[in-house]
Motif scaffolding. Structure first.
Motif, PDB file in Angstrom:
ATOM      1  N   ILE A 189      57.045  28.142   0.355  1.00 26.84           N
ATOM      2  CA  ILE A 189      56.235  27.309   1.255  1.00 26.84           C
ATOM      3  C   ILE A 189      55.067  26.652   0.515  1.00 26.84           C
ATOM      4  N   ARG A 236      69.862  32.166  12.138  1.00 22.20           N
ATOM      5  CA  ARG A 236      70.294  30.789  11.927  1.00 22.20           C
ATOM      6  C   ARG A 236      70.428  30.459  10.451  1.00 22.20           C
ATOM      7  N   ARG A 281      66.306  33.199   3.422  1.00 28.44           N
ATOM      8  CA  ARG A 281      66.037  34.456   2.712  1.00 28.44           C
ATOM      9  C   ARG A 281      67.178  34.845   1.771  1.00 28.44           C
ATOM     10  N   ARG A 316      63.109  24.533  10.882  1.00 31.83           N
ATOM     11  CA  ARG A 316      63.309  25.624  11.828  1.00 31.83           C
ATOM     12  C   ARG A 316      64.807  25.909  11.994  1.00 31.83           C
ATOM     13  N   GLN A 374      55.838  30.177   9.235  1.00 27.24           N
ATOM     14  CA  GLN A 374      56.000  29.493   7.946  1.00 27.24           C
ATOM     15  C   GLN A 374      55.561  28.027   8.034  1.00 27.24           C
ATOM     16  N   TYR A 377      65.858  29.387   0.372  1.00 29.15           N
ATOM     17  CA  TYR A 377      64.621  30.135   0.559  1.00 29.15           C
ATOM     18  C   TYR A 377      64.407  30.484   2.025  1.00 29.15           C
ATOM     19  N   LEU A 378      64.599  29.457   2.914  1.00 27.04           N
ATOM     20  CA  LEU A 378      64.334  29.683   4.337  1.00 27.04           C
ATOM     21  C   LEU A 378      65.341  30.656   4.941  1.00 27.04           C
ATOM     22  N   ALA A 427      63.527  28.574   9.145  1.00 22.57           N
ATOM     23  CA  ALA A 427      62.085  28.749   8.967  1.00 22.57           C
ATOM     24  C   ALA A 427      61.481  29.321  10.236  1.00 22.57           C
ATOM     25  N   SER A 428      60.503  30.208  10.083  1.00 22.95           N
ATOM     26  CA  SER A 428      59.828  30.742  11.264  1.00 22.95           C
ATOM     27  C   SER A 428      58.669  29.823  11.630  1.00 22.95           C
ATOM     28  N   ARG A 429      58.146  30.017  12.847  1.00 23.48           N
ATOM     29  CA  ARG A 429      56.992  29.221  13.279  1.00 23.48           C
ATOM     30  C   ARG A 429      55.812  29.453  12.346  1.00 23.48           C
ATOM     31  N   ASP A 448      65.562  32.853  14.313  1.00 24.74           N
ATOM     32  CA  ASP A 448      65.200  32.058  13.133  1.00 24.74           C
ATOM     33  C   ASP A 448      65.908  32.613  11.910  1.00 24.74           C
TER      34      ASP A 448
END
Lengths: 420, 209
Positions: free
Chosen positions: A3, B77, B108, A326, A334, B105-106, A330-332, B74
């Motif tokens: 990030i 997905r 993981r 998202r 992040q 990365y997103l 991605a989380s909120r 999240d």
């Protein structure tokens, strides 16, 4: 990829608005830091050099000028005072210490101060090499004087008349360096010290000439004086001798009530109190400084708005991108962190650049100060207030990023993707 | 494998969508056809966990995603669902390689430059690694989007109108690539579209009306 790296990439992807935000932040930080440093260092210097001096006595004129000339050696003296009167005052029971000073000459812009060794003692000056002066025309140099003029023990030079280095040169008598002082971080560093008698000695001939012209009818008397000049140090000679000013320390605070008024009303001299004059000077500065400070604060506020607008605008363009992130997992949090970190990068960069710029400014100002006043500013100090300035800059960055960040946090993925 | 049963969704009181039950796996891709306004995108967003259904179940692999929390979703997905949209969107400040690394990365997943290169080369994009995505043609962008969708070895690839912005040749290529990629990743492929050109390509069809 992470990030923080993404935040960085986002920032350099929009160079113009980043440049604008950074420019404003840098300007705001550097002006505030410059003011802090100037204020602190000038304050320190001015206060340090008046320690132990309760009162200065000199010729009538501006009291501030008298202080600037006699204590800080940065203005011209107001004139001369009769040695006799000065001696009478020095013997007053309320006076603990009196240091007499006479000047008139300089060498390469460095003032030659005629005084006794108690002046050097007062500022706790110590010899680095050589010895203190004991005879006429022997001089001791302040550390920076010696260093900047490349003078060493044994060197000889001629003084120039007045305080400007373009003054007429006195070629009759040369000064000989007998000692050099250690660095003291006081006014001692930039002066040249000699006996008062040396100053008188140098100017004997001139006084004689001018008197010749002024008082042609007093020829007999004049002749007598001339003879006295040859036998220097003669007792009766004191009648006509003059000094420039005298630094005084009181025996008790009681003196403040009676002495200045007595001197100003009953003698040809004037008394000035350094503490009061320095305060007056700082009050004059303060108006200017607080104006500039207000401007700097305004610039900081505008920079915060600029960071906000920059992030807010880019966020509108990047809304789809964020919904996409998202959808990619991605989380909120992040997304919030991504936007906040962009604000943090801008504020930290702006702070670092601003502090760098203020140091550059100090170095340049220092050159001007050295040229004009032989006073050096230090660019290597870091003030506690500048630490606070960092916290404030960081706060501005985070605050400006908070609203865009919260919007990123609350983005409606499905709606945004469907609109795209 | 993806499966949905008695799925319904409503934006407001008057307007409720009821969706047919569907099922797809790696061997049986599914085409969901329908005109505009029948809730195609809504259906796809439900299947992807981007929207919450009013009722019903969605099973991906062995997991029921309709009972997951936002945070779990999240996470899920990123690793299990690959998405391809009508117009490909990317993070514009990043080049092709970094967009794919961001995807890893997103999700993981370990960031694996070799895998990225390999997949892009398979899609004939080996020389576009350092390009900004907006410098690519629409056909190329769509192929990068496919690369991104299969990158994390998903259980299911969901494609929303992947061909409707493309001409016949490109549309044909993109569908072939999607099928190949899904097959290689052993992922179930679900395509939502109004593009009748695809009708003959995939035999397993559901019509929304």
């Amino acid at each position: 990829m992470n990030i923080q790296r993404l935040s960085w990439k986002n920032i350099i992807e929009r160079p113009m608005s980043t440049f604008m935000s950074l420019l404003l932040l840098t300007l705001g930080v550097s002006i505030i830091s410059l003011l802090l440093i100037l204020n602190t260092q000038l304050d320190q210097t001015f206060k340090k050099n008046i320690t132990g001096i309760d009162m200065v006595v000199g010729a009538k004129g501006s009291p501030l000028q008298l202080i600037l000339a006699s204590v800080y050696h940065i203005d011209n003296p107001t004139g001369n005072i009769p040695l006799k009167e000065a001696k009478e005052l020095a013997a007053h029971p309320l006076i603990e210490k009196a240091i007499m000073m006479a000047y008139g000459d300089n060498y390469a812009g460095y003032r030659i101060l005629g005084t006794d060794l108690s002046y050097i003692d007062h500022y706790e000056g110590e010899l680095m090499m050589g010895k203190m002066y004991t005879k006429k025309f022997e001089v001791v140099l302040g550390a920076k004087t010696a260093q900047n003029l490349s003078l060493k023990v044994g060197d000889e030079f001629f003084g120039n008349h007045g305080s400007s280095e373009n003054g007429e040169q006195h070629t009759e008598n040369s000064y000989r360096v007998v000692g050099i002082l250690k660095v003291s971080e006081t006014v001692l560093d930039n002066l040249i010290f000699t006996q008062i008698e040396s100053v008188w000695g140098i100017h004997e001939h001139e006084e004689e000439d001018s008197r010749d012209e002024k008082a042609k009818d007093e020829q007999a008397h004049e002749h007598e004086k001339g003879e006295e000049h040859e036998q220097d140090g003669d007792h009766e000679h004191e009648e006509s001798k003059e000094i420039t000013s005298m630094l005084l320390k009181w025996r008790s605070p009681m003196a403040m009530i009676s002495l200045p008024r007595m001197i100003n009303e009953e003698t040809s001299m004037q008394a000035a109190l350094p503490a009061i004059e320095v305060n007056r000077l700082f009050q004059l500065f303060a108006v200017g400084i607080s104006t500039i400070r207000l401007i700097a604060i305004a610039i900081m506020v505008i920079s915060a708005i600029s960071v906000f607008v920059s992030l807010y605008n880019s966020l509108k363009d990047r809304k789809y991108e964020m919904a996409l992130m998202r959808s990619m997992g991605a989380s909120r949090g992040q997304l919030l962190w991504m936007v906040l970190f962009e604000g943090i990068i801008l504020s930290v960069l702006g702070y670092v650049l601003g502090i760098g710029l203020s140091r550059l400014g100090i170095i340049m100002l220092s050159q001007v100060f050295v040229e004009d006043y032989h006073y050096e500013l230090s660019a290597s100090t870091f003030l506690l207030e500048e630490g606070w300035l960092f916290v404030i800059s960081l706060g501005i960055g985070i605050l400006a990023a908070l609203i865009p960040g919260i919007q990123a946090f609350n983005i409606n993925i499905s709606e945004t993707l469907a609109d795209g | 494998m993806i499966r949905s049963s008695s799925l319904s969704f409503s934006y407001n009181e008057q307007n409720t969508f009821n969706f047919p039950d569907i099922q797809a796996d790696a061997a049986h891709p599914l085409l969901i056809l329908g005109g505009s306004g029948v809730g195609k995108t809504t259906f796809l967003h439900l299947l992807a966990g981007l929207l919450r259904p009013k009722s019903g179940k969605i099973i991906i692999g062995e997991r029921n995603i309709s009972s997951m929390s936002t945070r779990e979703l999240d996470k899920f997905r990123g690793g299990h669902i690959g998405l391809v949209f009508q117009r490909s969107h990317f993070v514009s400040s990043l080049n092709v390689r970094d967009n794919l690394r961001l995807s890893q990365y997103l999700a993981r997943e370990r960031q694996n430059p070799d895998l990225i290169r390999e997949i892009l080369e398979r899609l004939n994009l080996g020389n576009k690694l350092d390009q900004k995505t907006y410098r690519l043609s629409i056909g190329e962008q769509q192929r990068v989007a496919i690369a991104r969708a299969v990158l994390n070895d998903p259980d299911v690839i969901l494609a929303d109108e992947p061909t409707s912005a493309l001409d016949d040749a490109n549309a044909d290529e993109v569908i072939s690539l999607l099928e190949e990629a899904a097959h290689a990743a052993r992922a179930a492929l679900v395509i939502v579209t109004h593009d009748q050109r695809l009708r003959d390509r995939i035999s397993n069809r559901v019509e929304l009306s």
